[in-house]
Design an enzyme around this catalytic site. Sequence first.
Site, short mmCIF file in Angstrom:
data_model
loop_
_atom_site.label_atom_id
_atom_site.label_comp_id
_atom_site.label_asym_id
_atom_site.label_seq_id
_atom_site.Cartn_x
_atom_site.Cartn_y
_atom_site.Cartn_z
N ALA A 72 0.88 -1.03 0.07
CA ALA A 72 0.07 -0.13 -0.06
C ALA A 72 0.86 1.36 -0.04
O ALA A 72 2.15 1.11 0.42
CB ALA A 72 -0.91 -0.10 1.28
N GLY A 109 0.77 -5.03 1.23
CA GLY A 109 -0.51 -5.13 0.30
C GLY A 109 0.08 -6.04 -1.04
O GLY A 109 -0.80 -6.73 -1.44
N GLU A 167 -0.09 -9.56 0.02
CA GLU A 167 -1.64 -9.90 0.18
C GLU A 167 -2.57 -10.06 -1.28
O GLU A 167 -3.28 -10.90 -1.06
CB GLU A 167 -2.40 -8.60 1.16
CG GLU A 167 -1.72 -8.72 2.36
CD GLU A 167 -2.08 -7.39 3.45
OE1 GLU A 167 -1.63 -6.55 2.92
OE2 GLU A 167 -2.89 -7.60 4.25
N GLU A 184 4.61 -4.76 7.78
CA GLU A 184 3.78 -3.50 8.22
C GLU A 184 4.19 -3.08 9.64
O GLU A 184 3.89 -1.96 10.07
CB GLU A 184 2.34 -3.93 8.17
CG GLU A 184 1.71 -3.98 6.77
CD GLU A 184 1.96 -5.35 6.00
OE1 GLU A 184 2.72 -6.00 6.43
OE2 GLU A 184 1.34 -5.39 5.04
#
Length: 257
Positions: A64, A109, A112, A132
């Site tokens: 992200a 992300g 993910e 993260e």
Amino acid sequence: MKYINININNFIATIRINRPEALNAMNKVVVAELKGAIEECVKNEKVGVIVLTGTGEKAFVAGADIKSMQKMSGREALEFSREGQEMTMMIENSPKPVIAAINGFALGGGCEIALACDMRIASENAKFSQPEVALGIIPGWGGTQRLPRLIGKGRAIEMITAGEMIDAKEAYRIGLVNHVVPLSELTEKVNSLAKAIMKNGPAAVGAALKCIHKGFDEPLENGLDIELNAFAELFETDEQREGTTAFVEKRKPNFRS
Ligand code: CAA
């Protein structure tokens, strides 16, 4: 779309996340565009398999967009996480198989998104991490849930709490990816897998995916029930008639006339 390219060739849709200046990191706009691209490919009859990849030779998706998260409030983070989770659910729920072609960093992300795909093929230079916690946050697009389901709880806890990067070889060893190939062979490997899938009945492939995904977290009896119904439903399709008749007539089935 500004950050997403879609290329459809021989029933293979390649969705490319295209923001190389930020190693394909995903802000709200990229997330929204990827959702739109998935939806478009799922609807398109000319698409049998979806491939997700990133632009360049360095990154699949470096996560992200950290810059856009720097000043987010809890409320905004909730919305960002919800949008990202919806995106990963759309990938997971696609009735058409989604293959991640991981061409470099798959971090946060990015990892993910790869986890939500049905299959993952990595290039030798790919690197994986859920980093993260180093930012004082946790995975928010499904990592705490899908990673332990894929590689086991102990290994997932280590990846998510230590946040260290692993290379493609290690990712293969722990079952995070299905195959590792040189970067120059990634497209060919992904396309040959896509072609193998495409020879088969599309409704059958979609039904198999649904049974596996829906049954995975269910008790065995419930999962078997899902399978039973899907198995029976296929016998009401032209596809089943074509597949079984082709076998009997000693010819190749024609599922995509
Ligand atoms: N967000 C925003 N920008 C990013 C980014 C990210 N996740 N990752 C890389 N970039 C940008 C860098 O800021 C840099 O831009 P500028 O030139 O404008 O400064 C550009 O991409 C190139 O990156 P680097 O110069 O850092 O390249 P490098 O080769 O030195 O390092 C890297 C590569 C190790 C991947 C490093 O960029 C990095 O650690 N990136 C962050 C990875 C990360 O922490 N991802 C998780 C994000 S959180 C998340 O994803 C939450 C969630 O679950 C949804």
